[in-house]
Design an enzyme around this catalytic site. Structure first.
Site, mmCIF file in Angstrom:
data_model
loop_
_atom_site.group_PDB
_atom_site.id
_atom_site.type_symbol
_atom_site.label_atom_id
_atom_site.label_comp_id
_atom_site.label_asym_id
_atom_site.label_seq_id
_atom_site.Cartn_x
_atom_site.Cartn_y
_atom_site.Cartn_z
ATOM 1 N N HIS A 160 -4.268 -9.976 0.074
ATOM 2 C CA HIS A 160 -3.899 -11.000 -0.910
ATOM 3 C C HIS A 160 -5.082 -11.942 -1.150
ATOM 4 O O HIS A 160 -5.261 -12.458 -2.253
ATOM 5 C CB HIS A 160 -2.714 -11.834 -0.425
ATOM 6 C CG HIS A 160 -1.404 -11.086 -0.391
ATOM 7 N ND1 HIS A 160 -1.134 -10.014 -1.198
ATOM 8 C CD2 HIS A 160 -0.281 -11.278 0.351
ATOM 9 C CE1 HIS A 160 0.099 -9.583 -0.952
ATOM 10 N NE2 HIS A 160 0.618 -10.323 -0.018
ATOM 11 N N HIS A 215 -6.151 -11.305 10.881
ATOM 12 C CA HIS A 215 -5.233 -12.137 11.663
ATOM 13 C C HIS A 215 -4.379 -11.303 12.605
ATOM 14 O O HIS A 215 -3.477 -11.827 13.241
ATOM 15 C CB HIS A 215 -4.339 -12.944 10.715
ATOM 16 C CG HIS A 215 -3.478 -12.076 9.846
ATOM 17 N ND1 HIS A 215 -3.983 -11.413 8.754
ATOM 18 C CD2 HIS A 215 -2.172 -11.729 9.943
ATOM 19 C CE1 HIS A 215 -3.009 -10.707 8.200
ATOM 20 N NE2 HIS A 215 -1.903 -10.873 8.906
ATOM 21 N N CYS A 274 -3.962 -5.929 7.252
ATOM 22 C CA CYS A 274 -2.606 -6.200 6.744
ATOM 23 C C CYS A 274 -2.710 -6.555 5.268
ATOM 24 O O CYS A 274 -3.734 -7.048 4.803
ATOM 25 C CB CYS A 274 -2.022 -7.365 7.545
ATOM 26 S SG CYS A 274 -0.513 -8.095 6.885
HETATM 27 P P1 PAD Z 1 1.706 -2.403 2.471
HETATM 28 O O1 PAD Z 1 0.936 -2.553 1.237
HETATM 29 O O2 PAD Z 1 1.191 -1.561 3.582
HETATM 30 O O3 PAD Z 1 3.183 -1.864 2.130
HETATM 31 C C1 PAD Z 1 3.859 -2.165 0.943
HETATM 32 C C2 PAD Z 1 4.661 -0.921 0.502
HETATM 33 O O4 PAD Z 1 5.440 -1.274 -0.643
HETATM 34 C C3 PAD Z 1 3.811 0.277 0.098
HETATM 35 O O5 PAD Z 1 4.239 1.414 0.816
HETATM 36 C C4 PAD Z 1 4.058 0.409 -1.407
HETATM 37 O O6 PAD Z 1 4.032 1.767 -1.846
HETATM 38 C C5 PAD Z 1 5.445 -0.186 -1.537
HETATM 39 N N1 PAD Z 1 5.741 -0.696 -2.874
HETATM 40 C C6 PAD Z 1 4.928 -1.384 -3.717
HETATM 41 N N2 PAD Z 1 5.575 -1.694 -4.853
HETATM 42 C C7 PAD Z 1 6.831 -1.208 -4.722
HETATM 43 C C8 PAD Z 1 7.982 -1.218 -5.568
HETATM 44 N N3 PAD Z 1 7.956 -1.816 -6.763
HETATM 45 N N4 PAD Z 1 9.109 -0.613 -5.117
HETATM 46 C C9 PAD Z 1 9.151 -0.002 -3.918
HETATM 47 N N5 PAD Z 1 8.087 0.039 -3.070
HETATM 48 C C10 PAD Z 1 6.947 -0.550 -3.473
HETATM 49 O O7 PAD Z 1 1.953 -3.914 2.989
HETATM 50 P P2 PAD Z 1 2.363 -4.496 4.433
HETATM 51 O O8 PAD Z 1 3.447 -3.664 4.998
HETATM 52 O O9 PAD Z 1 1.131 -4.775 5.223
HETATM 53 O O10 PAD Z 1 2.929 -5.933 3.961
HETATM 54 C C11 PAD Z 1 4.095 -6.004 3.163
HETATM 55 C C12 PAD Z 1 4.328 -7.429 2.685
HETATM 56 O O11 PAD Z 1 4.655 -8.249 3.809
HETATM 57 C C13 PAD Z 1 3.129 -8.088 2.020
HETATM 58 O O12 PAD Z 1 3.566 -8.873 0.940
HETATM 59 C C14 PAD Z 1 2.573 -8.960 3.117
HETATM 60 O O13 PAD Z 1 1.821 -10.036 2.630
HETATM 61 C C15 PAD Z 1 3.858 -9.415 3.779
HETATM 62 C C16 PAD Z 1 3.677 -9.970 5.159
HETATM 63 N N6 PAD Z 1 4.511 -10.953 5.569
HETATM 64 C C17 PAD Z 1 4.401 -11.474 6.782
HETATM 65 C C18 PAD Z 1 5.365 -12.541 7.186
HETATM 66 O O14 PAD Z 1 5.192 -13.129 8.272
HETATM 67 N N7 PAD Z 1 6.383 -12.802 6.380
HETATM 68 C C19 PAD Z 1 3.450 -11.043 7.691
HETATM 69 C C20 PAD Z 1 2.614 -10.023 7.276
HETATM 70 C C21 PAD Z 1 2.728 -9.470 6.018
#
Ligand code: PAD
Ligand code: ZN
Length: 376
Positions: free
Chosen positions: A52, A69, A47
């Site tokens: 990060h 995780h 993930c």
């Molecule tokens: P990922 O990197 O697979 O997806 C992110 C997407 O965003 C990619 O497809 C990128 O191309 C796109 N992207 C990047 N910059 C831009 C931009 N400026 N405009 C438009 N699109 C863009 O990540 P993920 O899906 O594994 O995780 C996404 C986020 O969610 C990340 O910050 C992660 O830390 C967070 C997260 N949050 C939780 C929670 O509980 N809140 C849990 C897991 C992950």
């Protein structure tokens, strides 16, 4: 099992310091102490939140550390007093634990147990020790889980039993990505039938938000990403239109405002970029819109916007793990997958042997993969 009570020597991916590749090392995993559970990890996903830490974006992270995780596995042995699981049970580790006693656990509307390793990031078990060593050195754990290892030890509050027939290499995604995205739509936003949605970022999280919006009956789901290669999958999962901000001169919120005659009902930031969080707010309707922050921005970053944006009635929300309470909701999500209510295989773009974990991280960074699941 005959390993119960003994130290297990196994392979793990250790991050010795930020911005370095993970190193597959032989480590020692101590037996579980009271109220702890040792798990043989069968499948684990990569993930962005793991990345990060490899990128050094979270200030308080401890190194060396075993990340990971989002996983599923089988209980190898249990410590004294454990009642939630027994050896042989299929389980999912929970990065948001459930101690059952704190304010977070006793408030029905909260899913944030105060014993979660968020914010404090000490990378240790509750007794301030670790179960991992490598060449005599203490290795920290991550988010109460540490799943990039053949065996891990978690506390009883951080693990839940799932169905005996659950396909572990799919349901591991319920440990984070799927539940976080899906729950952000159905629990946090509470998307209603006929509503309009905009989803920023089409990784494992954003695509799972799309699944949730579709299940909830949204009439329009606008998917936004700077990588147009993500659009095919987004459409397959329910996006009704896909937008690449690079194709427009105007700011993306203006494009969405125009397309939707004044903004969507629900917008979701699934990237972790504070500028896009503001775009998500501005893309929501000024009086009846809700923006949901799902992405995790680097620690210390500040989100700033004009206060009047909320004077007109907009709402801003956020949440971890899609608002799900792991102990209560994860077994049902697993059963839903088994009943084919959702198809997680669309999110699972790659499978790799555990030894190729760095390749999995590279594919996440260059946008080639959605979720890579590592198999041991
Ligand atoms: P990922 O990197 O697979 O997806 C992110 C997407 O965003 C990619 O497809 C990128 O191309 C796109 N992207 C990047 N910059 C831009 C931009 N400026 N405009 C438009 N699109 C863009 O990540 P993920 O899906 O594994 O995780 C996404 C986020 O969610 C990340 O910050 C992660 O830390 C967070 C997260 N949050 C939780 C929670 O509980 N809140 C849990 C897991 C992950
Ligand atoms: Zn608690």
């Amino acid at each position: 099992m005959d390993t119960a009570g003994k130290v297990i020597k196994c392979k793990a991916a250790v991050l010795w310091e930020p911005r370095q590749p993970l190193k597959i090392e032989g480590i020692e995993v101590a037996p579980p102490k009271a109220h702890e559970v040792r798990i043989k990890i069968v499948a684990t996903g990569i993930c962005r939140s793991d990345d990060h830490i490899t990128e050094g974006l979270m200030k308080n992270s401890k190194y060396p550390v075993i990340l990971g995780h989002e996983a599923a596995g089988i209980v190898e042995s249990i410590g004294d007093g454990v009642t939630a699981v027994k050896p042989g049970d299929k389980v999912i580790p929970l990065f948001l634990p459930h101690c059952g006693e704190c304010r977070g656990c006793t408030e029905p509307k909260s899913n944030l147990c105060h014993k979660a390793d968020l914010g404090k990031h000490n990378g240790l078990m509750s007794d301030n020790t670790s179960r991992f060593t490598c060449n005599g050195k203490l290795i920290h754990n991550f988010l109460n889980t540490s799943t990039f290892t053949e065996y891990t030890v978690v506390e009883e509050m951080s693990v839940v039993k799932i169905h005996d027939d659950a396909p572990l290499d799919q349901v591991c995604l319920i440990g984070c990505g799927f539940s976080t995205g899906y729950g952000s739509a159905v629990n946090l936003a509470k998307v209603e039938p006929g509503s309009t949605c905009a989803v920023f970022g089409l990784g494992g999280i954003g695509l799972s938000v799309i699944i949730g919006c579709k299940v909830a009956g949204a009439s329009r789901i606008i998917a936004i990403d700077v990588n147009s290669k993500k659009f095919e999958k987004a459409k397959l999962l329910g996006a009704t239109e896909c937008i690449n901000p690079k194709d427009y001169e105007n700011p993306i919120h203006e494009v969405i405002q125009k397309l939707t005659n004044g903004g969507v009902h629900y917008s979701f930031e699934c990237i972790g970029n504070t500028d896009i969080m503001v775009s998500a707010i501005l893309s929501s309707h000024l009086s009846c819109g809700t923006a949901v922050i799902v992405g995790v921005a680097p620690s210390g970053s500040i989100l700033s916007f004009p206060s009047r944006l909320f004077l007109t009635g907009r709402a801003l929300k956020g949440g971890l793990f899609g608002g799900f309470r792991g102990k209560e909701n994860v077994p049902q999500l697993v059963s839903d997958v088994m009943a084919e209510k959702f198809k997680l295989d669309e999110l699972l773009s790659h499978k790799l042997p555990f030894s190729e974990i760095n390749k999995g991280f590279d594919m996440l960074r260059n946008g080639e993969s959605i979720r890579t699941v590592l198999k041991f």
